[in-house]
Design a protein around this motif. Structure first.
Motif, mmCIF file in Angstrom:
data_model
loop_
_atom_site.group_PDB
_atom_site.id
_atom_site.type_symbol
_atom_site.label_atom_id
_atom_site.label_comp_id
_atom_site.label_asym_id
_atom_site.label_seq_id
_atom_site.Cartn_x
_atom_site.Cartn_y
_atom_site.Cartn_z
ATOM 1 N N UNK A 78 5.499 -13.528 -30.621
ATOM 2 C CA UNK A 78 4.373 -13.564 -29.680
ATOM 3 C C UNK A 78 4.705 -12.840 -28.384
ATOM 4 N N UNK A 79 5.928 -13.023 -27.898
ATOM 5 C CA UNK A 79 6.337 -12.377 -26.647
ATOM 6 C C UNK A 79 6.426 -10.859 -26.809
ATOM 7 N N UNK A 80 6.944 -10.397 -27.925
ATOM 8 C CA UNK A 80 7.049 -8.945 -28.157
ATOM 9 C C UNK A 80 5.660 -8.319 -28.247
ATOM 10 N N UNK A 81 4.714 -9.037 -28.869
ATOM 11 C CA UNK A 81 3.354 -8.511 -28.993
ATOM 12 C C UNK A 81 2.637 -8.420 -27.644
ATOM 13 N N UNK A 82 2.882 -9.376 -26.748
ATOM 14 C CA UNK A 82 2.189 -9.410 -25.454
ATOM 15 C C UNK A 82 3.133 -9.977 -24.389
ATOM 16 N N UNK A 83 4.101 -9.194 -23.927
ATOM 17 C CA UNK A 83 5.130 -9.727 -23.029
ATOM 18 C C UNK A 83 4.624 -10.185 -21.663
ATOM 19 N N UNK A 84 3.520 -9.645 -21.178
ATOM 20 C CA UNK A 84 3.046 -10.024 -19.851
ATOM 21 C C UNK A 84 2.232 -11.312 -19.855
ATOM 22 N N UNK A 85 1.662 -11.666 -20.998
ATOM 23 C CA UNK A 85 0.854 -12.881 -21.078
ATOM 24 C C UNK A 85 1.510 -14.003 -21.869
ATOM 25 N N UNK A 86 2.606 -13.733 -22.542
ATOM 26 C CA UNK A 86 3.320 -14.763 -23.303
ATOM 27 C C UNK A 86 4.772 -14.752 -22.834
ATOM 28 N N UNK A 87 5.063 -15.605 -21.859
ATOM 29 C CA UNK A 87 6.424 -15.742 -21.336
ATOM 30 C C UNK A 87 6.579 -17.112 -20.695
ATOM 31 N N UNK A 88 7.717 -17.374 -20.101
ATOM 32 C CA UNK A 88 7.978 -18.703 -19.564
ATOM 33 C C UNK A 88 7.033 -19.068 -18.415
ATOM 34 N N UNK A 89 6.520 -18.089 -17.717
ATOM 35 C CA UNK A 89 5.659 -18.354 -16.572
ATOM 36 C C UNK A 89 4.208 -18.618 -16.965
ATOM 37 N N UNK A 90 3.842 -18.353 -18.215
ATOM 38 C CA UNK A 90 2.441 -18.484 -18.619
ATOM 39 C C UNK A 90 2.177 -19.632 -19.598
ATOM 40 N N UNK A 91 3.209 -20.410 -19.960
ATOM 41 C CA UNK A 91 2.964 -21.452 -20.957
ATOM 42 C C UNK A 91 2.444 -22.759 -20.346
ATOM 43 N N UNK A 92 2.407 -22.865 -19.042
ATOM 44 C CA UNK A 92 1.850 -24.050 -18.399
ATOM 45 C C UNK A 92 2.800 -25.221 -18.265
ATOM 46 N N UNK A 93 3.998 -25.124 -18.782
ATOM 47 C CA UNK A 93 4.941 -26.223 -18.730
ATOM 48 C C UNK A 93 6.224 -25.834 -18.005
ATOM 49 N N UNK A 94 6.708 -24.656 -18.228
ATOM 50 C CA UNK A 94 8.007 -24.240 -17.699
ATOM 51 C C UNK A 94 8.049 -24.193 -16.176
ATOM 52 N N UNK A 95 6.980 -23.698 -15.567
ATOM 53 C CA UNK A 95 6.912 -23.642 -14.105
ATOM 54 C C UNK A 95 5.937 -24.723 -13.629
ATOM 55 N N UNK A 96 6.350 -25.563 -12.707
ATOM 56 C CA UNK A 96 5.474 -26.673 -12.280
ATOM 57 C C UNK A 96 4.340 -26.252 -11.381
ATOM 58 N N UNK A 97 4.226 -25.007 -11.018
ATOM 59 C CA UNK A 97 3.144 -24.573 -10.120
ATOM 60 C C UNK A 97 2.313 -23.485 -10.740
#
Length: 152
Positions: free
Chosen positions: A133-152
């Protein structure tokens, strides 16, 4: 010892998903459902959970009994003989190098397995699917976009 288990666990987690047999997190759910047969790489296993546990107890108990026959604590941690079919422990300098590599790889595998658990908790998918998923869309599928990894 924990590093060895972690290396096997990470290899198993990646292999099952890479071969297309589902993700590693959902694999043991058959044990929770009454009447659902266990499968191994898509093939049904005609043994129930209790029998599997007894078989594992005897196999692991036999391996630990064999390991406990050694009185030298250093040799108990780094087996030779039948557990070293390629004779890698014969050269003392190479053995020290291999010990260091094993510790480093074991630590990496322990860290990776914790990462796989956290990754599944955050995304609900396994590591191979997350990578795809990350290779297909690296800007929208990463640790900052999953809603859990970053608390803000």
């Amino acid at each position: 010892m924990n590093g060895r288990w972690a290396m096997m666990a990470v290899a198993g987690m990646l292999t099952v998903e890479a071969l297309g047999y589902g993700n590693w997190f959902d694999a043991p759910k058959w044990a929770l459902t009454e009447g659902t047969p266990a499968t191994y790489l898509g093939n049904p296993i005609p043994i129930d959970l209790k029998t599997l546990a007894v078989i594992e107890l005897f196999l692991m108990g036999g391996a630990e009994a064999k390991r406990n026959e050694e009185t030298d604590p250093e040799k108990r941690c780094y087996p030779g003989g039948a557990f070293d079919p390629f004779g890698l422990s014969k050269d003392p300098t190479k053995l020290e190098e291999l010990k260091l590599k094993e510790i480093k790889n074991g630590r990496l595998a322990m860290f990776a397995s914790v990462g796989f658990f956290c990754q599944y908790a955050a995304t609900g998918t396994g590591p191979v699917q997350n990578l795809i998923d990350h290779i297909e869309d690296p800007f929208n599928v990463n640790f900052a976009t999953n809603g859990v990894s970053l608390p803000f």
